[in-house]
Design a protein around this motif. Structure first.
Motif, PDB file in Angstrom:
ATOM      1  N   MET A   1       0.694  -1.215   0.051  1.00 44.51           N
ATOM      2  CA  MET A   1      -0.466   0.081  -0.041  1.00 44.51           C
ATOM      3  C   MET A   1       0.754   1.484   0.066  1.00 44.51           C
ATOM      4  O   MET A   1       0.681   2.416   0.270  1.00 44.51           O
ATOM      5  CB  MET A   1      -1.381   0.436   1.572  1.00 44.51           C
ATOM      6  CG  MET A   1      -2.123  -1.136   0.894  1.00 44.51           C
ATOM      7  SD  MET A   1      -2.679  -1.054  -0.350  1.00 44.51           S
ATOM      8  CE  MET A   1      -2.759  -2.643  -0.956  1.00 44.51           C
ATOM      9  N   VAL A 157     -22.198 -11.899  -0.207  1.00 45.05           N
ATOM     10  CA  VAL A 157     -22.143 -11.247   1.017  1.00 45.05           C
ATOM     11  C   VAL A 157     -23.631 -10.102   0.955  1.00 45.05           C
ATOM     12  O   VAL A 157     -23.508  -9.329   2.277  1.00 45.05           O
ATOM     13  CB  VAL A 157     -21.001  -9.368   0.257  1.00 45.05           C
ATOM     14  CG1 VAL A 157     -21.255  -8.537   0.725  1.00 45.05           C
ATOM     15  CG2 VAL A 157     -19.923 -10.387  -0.597  1.00 45.05           C
ATOM     16  N   VAL A 175     -25.180  -2.683   1.511  1.00 41.49           N
ATOM     17  CA  VAL A 175     -24.675  -3.171   0.740  1.00 41.49           C
ATOM     18  C   VAL A 175     -24.305  -2.996  -0.948  1.00 41.49           C
ATOM     19  O   VAL A 175     -23.787  -2.107  -0.897  1.00 41.49           O
ATOM     20  CB  VAL A 175     -24.864  -5.070   1.191  1.00 41.49           C
ATOM     21  CG1 VAL A 175     -23.984  -5.750  -0.330  1.00 41.49           C
ATOM     22  CG2 VAL A 175     -25.036  -5.131   1.945  1.00 41.49           C
ATOM     23  N   PRO A 178     -22.707   0.808  -1.617  1.00 44.89           N
ATOM     24  CA  PRO A 178     -20.499   0.572  -1.673  1.00 44.89           C
ATOM     25  C   PRO A 178     -20.281  -0.643  -2.271  1.00 44.89           C
ATOM     26  O   PRO A 178     -19.593   0.240  -3.049  1.00 44.89           O
ATOM     27  CB  PRO A 178     -21.095   0.446  -0.181  1.00 44.89           C
ATOM     28  CG  PRO A 178     -22.204  -0.244   0.208  1.00 44.89           C
ATOM     29  CD  PRO A 178     -22.887   0.049  -0.474  1.00 44.89           C
ATOM     30  N   SER A 179     -20.683  -1.180  -2.653  1.00 44.23           N
ATOM     31  CA  SER A 179     -19.696  -2.425  -3.493  1.00 44.23           C
ATOM     32  C   SER A 179     -20.051  -2.108  -5.155  1.00 44.23           C
ATOM     33  O   SER A 179     -19.492  -2.521  -5.859  1.00 44.23           O
ATOM     34  CB  SER A 179     -20.228  -4.099  -3.200  1.00 44.23           C
ATOM     35  OG  SER A 179     -21.671  -3.768  -3.241  1.00 44.23           O
ATOM     36  N   ALA A 254     -10.208   3.071  -2.216  1.00 44.02           N
ATOM     37  CA  ALA A 254      -9.267   3.109  -1.908  1.00 44.02           C
ATOM     38  C   ALA A 254      -9.467   0.881  -1.601  1.00 44.02           C
ATOM     39  O   ALA A 254      -8.068   0.670  -1.426  1.00 44.02           O
ATOM     40  CB  ALA A 254      -7.996   2.994  -0.482  1.00 44.02           C
ATOM     41  N   TRP A 255     -10.529   1.376  -1.153  1.00 45.43           N
ATOM     42  CA  TRP A 255     -10.243  -0.704  -0.515  1.00 45.43           C
ATOM     43  C   TRP A 255     -10.479  -1.729  -2.046  1.00 45.43           C
ATOM     44  O   TRP A 255     -10.515  -2.793  -1.687  1.00 45.43           O
ATOM     45  CB  TRP A 255     -11.771  -0.660   0.006  1.00 45.43           C
ATOM     46  CG  TRP A 255     -12.902  -0.288  -0.564  1.00 45.43           C
ATOM     47  CD1 TRP A 255     -13.366   0.945  -0.736  1.00 45.43           C
ATOM     48  CD2 TRP A 255     -13.743  -0.770  -1.045  1.00 45.43           C
ATOM     49  NE1 TRP A 255     -14.229   1.548  -1.389  1.00 45.43           N
ATOM     50  CE2 TRP A 255     -14.649  -0.198  -1.875  1.00 45.43           C
ATOM     51  CE3 TRP A 255     -13.636  -2.370  -1.719  1.00 45.43           C
ATOM     52  CZ2 TRP A 255     -16.250  -0.080  -2.483  1.00 45.43           C
ATOM     53  CZ3 TRP A 255     -15.360  -2.266  -2.952  1.00 45.43           C
ATOM     54  CH2 TRP A 255     -15.735  -1.596  -3.005  1.00 45.43           C
ATOM     55  N   SER A 256     -10.769  -1.176  -2.962  1.00 41.88           N
ATOM     56  CA  SER A 256     -10.623  -1.987  -4.259  1.00 41.88           C
ATOM     57  C   SER A 256      -9.703  -3.086  -5.021  1.00 41.88           C
ATOM     58  O   SER A 256      -9.782  -2.846  -5.806  1.00 41.88           O
ATOM     59  CB  SER A 256     -11.944  -1.758  -4.920  1.00 41.88           C
ATOM     60  OG  SER A 256     -11.183  -0.394  -5.876  1.00 41.88           O
ATOM     61  N   ARG A 257      -8.549  -1.575  -4.705  1.00 42.35           N
ATOM     62  CA  ARG A 257      -7.443  -2.298  -5.285  1.00 42.35           C
ATOM     63  C   ARG A 257      -6.641  -3.237  -4.768  1.00 42.35           C
ATOM     64  O   ARG A 257      -6.599  -3.613  -3.475  1.00 42.35           O
ATOM     65  CB  ARG A 257      -6.429  -0.775  -5.606  1.00 42.35           C
ATOM     66  CG  ARG A 257      -6.876   0.165  -6.839  1.00 42.35           C
ATOM     67  CD  ARG A 257      -6.311   1.119  -6.571  1.00 42.35           C
ATOM     68  NE  ARG A 257      -6.667   2.265  -5.961  1.00 42.35           N
ATOM     69  CZ  ARG A 257      -5.693   2.299  -4.800  1.00 42.35           C
ATOM     70  NH1 ARG A 257      -4.501   2.386  -5.024  1.00 42.35           N
ATOM     71  NH2 ARG A 257      -6.000   3.661  -3.939  1.00 42.35           N
ATOM     72  N   VAL A 258      -5.936  -4.276  -5.073  1.00 49.22           N
ATOM     73  CA  VAL A 258      -4.773  -5.127  -4.786  1.00 49.22           C
ATOM     74  C   VAL A 258      -3.696  -4.296  -4.458  1.00 49.22           C
ATOM     75  O   VAL A 258      -3.036  -3.702  -4.873  1.00 49.22           O
ATOM     76  CB  VAL A 258      -4.995  -6.301  -5.469  1.00 49.22           C
ATOM     77  CG1 VAL A 258      -4.380  -7.057  -4.345  1.00 49.22           C
ATOM     78  CG2 VAL A 258      -6.580  -6.538  -6.103  1.00 49.22           C
TER      79      VAL A 258
END
Lengths: 258, 247, 251
Positions: A1, A157, A175, A178-179, A254-258
């Motif tokens: 990160m 989910v 759910v 946001p997704s 930010a949460w969706s990138r590996v």
């Protein structure tokens, strides 16, 4: 990160631009065939500089740019709101999907340019028609991406949320929405570039200002420098818009990138 | 020393930028040896394997096969990874043939070898199926048949049975041992699973955490077939576990 | 006292091309309060479906399920499920995931934060409260999954091969961790696995299941002292005994 700016990549990018400018200069130098048709980068940039303080038509180049930007933002905003609502609706609600999807699929393949005549008939030659064309060019992109995002929500989910006590009516906000955010941004990203492309087309139809108008005007008086200056501005502003969008996306997703 | 060793790894060092991952690793593998490499999770085993297979450039050191630097064109090295590396558009038979075809072996030999190894792993009945029609363990068998069919000088295995049930794993491990004894090849087998390492190996290299070094080398002379409940087996398993236990 | 979980004659069929496909065939299970019940068997089918049925995520074809005396028909917070593939909310941080359940029940922010922090500490994730799932390793994500379920205070914890995707060593570590967590705060757990060591390490009782349709083949009571030793003679003996009655599942 860790955020690491890759210096070599940036340098290579800059080098490529410089190389392109060199090629342009070389191929348009005096005596070449291309040179007779087209000014070199030096002249175009000198002209660009001059345009910042003298008027082309009624405005300086900044004025034209701002007018184009305003049109894009209005059209893009409308397209985003409608596209997100429709996409989420179709993706989440079966009935909504059954009713609206066929209609949407019929409208989707129509290129924005095909709407120009209709836009003129419906909205006249004023700003309304331009907003409409920009709207049309962004709308389908936003819708289809948001739609696939809302469809792609992992049923596991949703199950997990239900088991943790999330009531049925809150699944959507808790759910599905946001997704879908990364998909929404992909849609917006594509839409902002196609809107910016469409504004030029819209302004070429009939207008008294804007970058599109500047190019058409240049064409009418056979002023190559003005045309090229317009094209450069389009490229640079388009690049800036997507960069800004990407920045916002990086913040929010930010949460969706590996 | 010459050809006394099949594989010689000398002062193998790998850095990613300033990060030292492999720190001056040296070891030798004898012909027909079954070497297992174990280490704590995240110890750089994969980097180690990739360096061996030359997928990554190594920073310093050398890897020799038969006394010559590894050259994948010259040396016959086969790999089996945890991910099933079968090609989905080829049948199981075509997958097994694949390595032989690349090496331009004569058609008769290809047929013969493929028949033989399909039979060895018990897939003759399934040779015309496509990979996605078979179960995980069958795919891993096909990968093993493909690897052995080219008669590799060196077989590198990276946790091929990591995702399988224990009973299945034992069955495939027995099969692997049988093939290895019958065909005779040098195997380097990387695993997280200590029981597996003790079950399979002649020798175990225990690695340290990053930067990875060899912590200890353990000879494993337990008689085959091995029994996991045998006290000697249990003792060796405990010994290795104590060496790497980070949890 | 009646059991925490009571499943009576559960049958589950899925409609198939050639008529119905029976996945669970007349299974009755009872689990006592604070017991770890392990469903062990090779193959994919049956065990997971059974958990989903108990969780209320799948309707039964026939039979009845009672959780803490109440009949179960829909998913709800009385059961918590820890999934094989974690199924965290990727857009929420560790804290966000763990406090999700209490938040849905309308617990005040201060209260639920405190509670979530307690369970984050319990699973050993202090310092990672603000990390998103994609910034965590596989083992850590499973820890979040366990904390999330604990924090919601269900009567029953259902675990569907939660360590199946981890490497062998991390798996041992997580087994020891789960045992420690359970010792600290006991719950009723139904744990599905195809790993015999895991089954014997954790279970009070092991139900050996056959594959498709799932039936209970045999029940083993495991009363080895905890924490257990994977290489003790009794452990290895039980392991071989159970392995020998499992289907030769292949092909």
């Amino acid at each position: 990160m860790k955020k690491k700016i890759d210096v070599t990549r940036i340098i290579m990018g800059i080098l490529a631009v410089v190389l392109f400018l060199c090629l342009w200069t070389l191929s348009t130098r005096e005596g070449t065939t291309l040179g007779k048709l087209m000014p070199g980068p030096g002249e175009v940039f000198k002209r660009l500089l001059k345009m910042t303080h003298t008027n082309i038509g009624s405005l300086t180049i900044f004025g034209h740019m701002l007018n184009s930007l305003r049109r894009v933002l209005v059209g893009f905003f409308l397209a985003s709101v409608c596209g997100i609502l429709l996409g989420l609706g179709m993706g989440w609600n079966r009935k909504c999907e059954a009713i609206l999807r066929p209609l949407f699929e019929l409208i989707r393949p129509i290129p924005p340019l095909a709407w120009i005549s209709l836009a003129i008939v419906w909205f006249g030659l004023g700003e309304g028609g331009k907003y409409f064309i920009i709207f049309v060019s962004g709308f389908a992109n936003v819708t289809i991406n948001v739609y696939s995002g809302a469809k792609a929500v992992d049923p596991e989910v949703i199950g997990a949320a239900r088991m943790l006590g999330c009531p049925k009516h809150r699944i959507f906000t808790s759910v599905v929405l946001p997704s879908s955010i990364p998909y929404i941004f992909t849609g917006l990203q594509i839409a902002i570039s196609s809107s910016w492309a469409a504004v030029v087309a819209a302004e070429m139809v009939r207008s008294t200002n804007g970058i599109g108008w500047m190019i058409t005007a240049g064409q009418n008086i056979n002023d190559m420098e003005q045309i090229l200056a317009g094209i450069i501005v389009i490229g640079v502003v388009g690049f800036l818009l997507t960069t800004i969008m990407r920045g916002i996306e990086a913040r929010l997703c930010a949460w969706s990138r590996v | 020393m010459g050809n006394e060793y099949k594989v010689q790894v000398n002062h193998l060092t790998k850095k990613f930028g300033n990060l030292l991952v492999l720190d001056d690793i040296s070891f030798h593998v004898k012909e027909n040896e079954f070497l297992c490499i174990v280490g704590p999770t995240g110890c750089g085993k994969t980097t180690f394997l990739n360096s061996l297979s030359k997928l990554y450039d190594i920073t310093a050191g050398e890897i020799l096969i038969n006394g010559m630097p590894v050259d994948l064109k010259k040396h016959n090295v086969a790999y089996i990874f945890q991910e099933y590396s079968n090609m989905p558009w080829l049948t199981i038979r075509q997958n097994v043939e694949f390595g032989l075809r690349i090496k331009h072996r004569p058609e008769a030999e290809i047929r013969e070898q493929t028949d033989y190894f399909l039979d060895m792993v018990g897939l003759t009945k399934f040779q015309d199926y496509y990979p996605d029609q078979l179960s995980a363990s069958m795919l891993q068998r096909a990968a093993i048949a493909r690897a052995f069919a080219v008669k590799p000088e060196l077989l590198l295995m990276d946790e091929p049975y990591g995702q399988l049930d224990i009973e299945l794993r034992f069955r495939l491990e027995d099969e692997l041992i049988r093939l290895w004894r019958e065909v005779g090849t040098t195997v380097i087998f990387i695993t997280h699973n200590i029981e597996e390492a003790v079950y399979l190996s002649n020798r175990i290299l225990v690695l340290t955490n990053k930067p990875t070094k060899i912590k200890e080398e353990i000879h494993n002379d337990l008689p085959r077939p091995r029994n996991i409940a045998d006290p000697a087996f249990v003792e060796l398993r405990r010994k290795v576990t104590d060496l790497i236990k980070w949890w | 006292m009646s059991g925490m979980i009571q499943c009576e004659h559960i049958v589950k069929k899925f409609p198939g091309v050639n008529g119905d496909y029976e996945v669970i065939k007349d299974i009755s299970i009872e689990a006592k309060k604070n017991e770890i019940l392990v469903l062990f068997g090779s193959g994919q089918c049956g065990k997971t479906t059974l958990l989903k049925v108990i969780a209320g995520l799948e309707p039964v074809t026939s039979g009845k399920i009672f959780i803490n005396g109440k009949e179960k028909t829909a998913p709800g917070p009385e059961c918590g499920l820890v999934y094989q593939t974690t199924v965290l909310f990727p857009w929420l941080t560790t804290m966000g995931n763990v406090e999700y359940g209490p938040k849905m029940r309308g617990m005040s922010k201060k209260e639920r934060r405190e509670k979530a922090q307690h369970y984050i500490d319990l699973v050993g994730l202090r310092g990672f409260e603000k990390s998103f799932p994609n910034q965590l390793s596989g083992g850590m994500r499973q820890r979040v999954g366990i904390a999330r379920v604990y924090c919601n205070e269900p009567d029953v914890l259902l675990m569907d091969e939660p360590f199946g995707h981890l490497d062998a060593q991390t798996r041992y570590l997580m087994q020891e961790e789960l045992e420690r967590i359970w010792q600290t705060e006991k719950r009723t757990i139904v744990f599905v696995t195809n790993n015999i060591e895991e089954a014997l390490y954790l279970a009070d009782r092991v139900l050996v299941m056959s594959n498709c349709p799932a039936v209970i083949k045999k029940e083993f009571k495991v009363d080895l002292p905890r924490p257990r030793d994977y290489t003790s003679p009794e452990f290895l003996r039980l392991r071989q005994e159970i392995t020998s009655i499992v289907d030769p599942a292949e092909l």
